[in-house]
Design a protein around this motif. Structure first.
Motif, PDB file in Angstrom:
ATOM      1  N   ASP A  67      32.196 -46.969  -5.855  1.00  0.00           N
ATOM      2  CA  ASP A  67      32.279 -47.908  -6.977  1.00  0.00           C
ATOM      3  C   ASP A  67      33.705 -47.975  -7.530  1.00  0.00           C
ATOM      4  N   ILE A  68      34.328 -46.820  -7.674  1.00  0.00           N
ATOM      5  CA  ILE A  68      35.689 -46.764  -8.217  1.00  0.00           C
ATOM      6  C   ILE A  68      36.680 -47.415  -7.252  1.00  0.00           C
ATOM      7  N   LEU A  69      36.560 -47.097  -5.970  1.00  0.00           N
ATOM      8  CA  LEU A  69      37.508 -47.612  -4.988  1.00  0.00           C
ATOM      9  C   LEU A  69      37.365 -49.114  -4.768  1.00  0.00           C
ATOM     10  N   LEU A  70      36.174 -49.657  -5.000  1.00  0.00           N
ATOM     11  CA  LEU A  70      35.978 -51.089  -4.795  1.00  0.00           C
ATOM     12  C   LEU A  70      36.455 -51.931  -5.971  1.00  0.00           C
ATOM     13  N   LEU A  71      36.794 -51.308  -7.082  1.00  0.00           N
ATOM     14  CA  LEU A  71      37.266 -52.086  -8.232  1.00  0.00           C
ATOM     15  C   LEU A  71      38.586 -52.801  -7.937  1.00  0.00           C
ATOM     16  N   PRO A  72      39.623 -52.111  -7.407  1.00  0.00           N
ATOM     17  CA  PRO A  72      40.811 -52.856  -6.967  1.00  0.00           C
ATOM     18  C   PRO A  72      40.593 -53.381  -5.544  1.00  0.00           C
ATOM     19  N   PRO A  73      40.741 -54.682  -5.300  1.00  0.00           N
ATOM     20  CA  PRO A  73      40.454 -55.257  -3.975  1.00  0.00           C
ATOM     21  C   PRO A  73      41.210 -54.595  -2.831  1.00  0.00           C
ATOM     22  N   ARG A  74      42.404 -54.073  -3.103  1.00  0.00           N
ATOM     23  CA  ARG A  74      43.221 -53.506  -2.018  1.00  0.00           C
ATOM     24  C   ARG A  74      42.625 -52.224  -1.452  1.00  0.00           C
ATOM     25  N   LEU A  75      41.681 -51.617  -2.163  1.00  0.00           N
ATOM     26  CA  LEU A  75      41.068 -50.362  -1.698  1.00  0.00           C
ATOM     27  C   LEU A  75      39.690 -50.584  -1.096  1.00  0.00           C
ATOM     28  N   PHE A  76      39.444 -51.801  -0.600  1.00  0.00           N
ATOM     29  CA  PHE A  76      38.127 -52.138  -0.057  1.00  0.00           C
ATOM     30  C   PHE A  76      37.708 -51.189   1.061  1.00  0.00           C
ATOM     31  N   LEU A  77      38.626 -50.894   1.979  1.00  0.00           N
ATOM     32  CA  LEU A  77      38.265 -50.034   3.108  1.00  0.00           C
ATOM     33  C   LEU A  77      37.958 -48.610   2.641  1.00  0.00           C
ATOM     34  N   GLY A  78      38.664 -48.132   1.621  1.00  0.00           N
ATOM     35  CA  GLY A  78      38.350 -46.816   1.066  1.00  0.00           C
ATOM     36  C   GLY A  78      36.962 -46.798   0.463  1.00  0.00           C
ATOM     37  N   GLY A  79      36.616 -47.852  -0.268  1.00  0.00           N
ATOM     38  CA  GLY A  79      35.275 -47.953  -0.827  1.00  0.00           C
ATOM     39  C   GLY A  79      34.217 -48.009   0.257  1.00  0.00           C
ATOM     40  N   LEU A  80      34.527 -48.724   1.334  1.00  0.00           N
ATOM     41  CA  LEU A  80      33.597 -48.823   2.462  1.00  0.00           C
ATOM     42  C   LEU A  80      33.343 -47.451   3.082  1.00  0.00           C
ATOM     43  N   LEU A  81      34.400 -46.672   3.244  1.00  0.00           N
ATOM     44  CA  LEU A  81      34.255 -45.326   3.810  1.00  0.00           C
ATOM     45  C   LEU A  81      33.440 -44.420   2.891  1.00  0.00           C
ATOM     46  N   ALA A  82      33.653 -44.557   1.584  1.00  0.00           N
ATOM     47  CA  ALA A  82      32.896 -43.740   0.632  1.00  0.00           C
ATOM     48  C   ALA A  82      31.407 -44.065   0.709  1.00  0.00           C
ATOM     49  N   PHE A  83      31.061 -45.351   0.761  1.00  0.00           N
ATOM     50  CA  PHE A  83      29.653 -45.723   0.846  1.00  0.00           C
ATOM     51  C   PHE A  83      29.070 -45.381   2.212  1.00  0.00           C
ATOM     52  N   LEU A  84      29.877 -45.461   3.261  1.00  0.00           N
ATOM     53  CA  LEU A  84      29.398 -45.030   4.583  1.00  0.00           C
ATOM     54  C   LEU A  84      28.987 -43.565   4.527  1.00  0.00           C
ATOM     55  N   THR A  85      29.815 -42.741   3.880  1.00  0.00           N
ATOM     56  CA  THR A  85      29.493 -41.323   3.734  1.00  0.00           C
ATOM     57  C   THR A  85      28.227 -41.133   2.906  1.00  0.00           C
TER      58      THR A  85
END
Length: 221
Positions: A67-85
């Motif tokens: 949720d935190i990583l998806l707030l700034p659009p540039r960190l989309f892939l980081g957010g994706l990895l967090a939710f994958l985990t």
């Protein structure tokens, strides 16, 4: 099970829905991760992360990170990895209980997994023709496979002898809503804009998480 922290988490989630409905803004830095943080506090006070609850608790923690990583659009892939985990932890949590597979399970799996497979194929074709990088495509495909495993694991809970009817179907509903949330997000981002997509994504996401956490607490706490 529905203690003070549950109701506080529900209020924070509703506040986040209101912020999204009003166009978002800086307040989301409080309401979006705040809803999951309070959900984790509720989960901890009721279940204390005992036994299999460890895996569901970790799933909530990585969801909050996503949720935190998806707030700034540039960190989309980081957010994706967090939710994958997070989904990987859900898979582990669900599959601790043994499965008594019956062929009737296919009547539950096929009507859900077939449309999901067709959607993922359309999504992949659209991404290949778009500006997305190879890394983005690989991560999205990997994510689709992992969330698919999470959905299958949840759909099979009614066929796990250790799971009573109530929490089993709560888990099914939670997983379906989580997948609906992610599918709506993917469609709006990679296929075409959807009206009210942000509000649909966050409501189905929060309700899905409440149901998954509640099912785990009902089952293992």
């Amino acid at each position: 099970m529905l203690n003070f922290w549950f109701w506080l988490a529900l209020v924070m989630a509703a506040a986040d829905w209101l912020v999204v409905a009003r166009g978002g803004g800086r307040l989301r830095w409080l309401t979006k991760p705040g809803a999951l943080l309070l959900m984790i506090v509720w989960f901890t006070t009721v279940g204390a992360w005992r036994g299999p609850l460890l895996w569901f608790g970790l799933a909530l923690v990585f969801s909050m990170l996503g949720d935190i990583l998806l707030l700034p659009p540039r960190l989309f892939l980081g957010g994706l990895l967090a939710f994958l985990t997070a989904h990987a932890f859900y898979v582990v949590g669900f599959n601790i209980s043994p499965l008594a597979f019956r062929w009737t399970a296919l009547f539950l799996l096929l009507p859900v997994l077939l449309p999901m497979g067709l959607f993922n194929q359309r999504l992949l074709n659209k991404m290949r023709r778009g500006p997305e990088t190879r890394l983005t495509i690989i991560l999205v495909v990997t994510y689709s496979l992992v969330i698919g495993l999470m959905l299958i694991s949840a759909l099979l809970t009614p066929f796990r002898p250790a799971w009573p009817v109530g929490p089993a179907w709560m888990a099914v509903a939670g997983a379906l809503l989580f997948v609906l949330s992610d599918s709506t997000l993917a469609a709006a981002r990679f296929i075409r804009p959807l009206r009210y997509s942000e509000l649909t994504v966050i409501i189905t996401y929060h309700v899905g998480q409440f149901l998954l956490a509640g099912a785990a607490l009902w089952m293992f706490a």
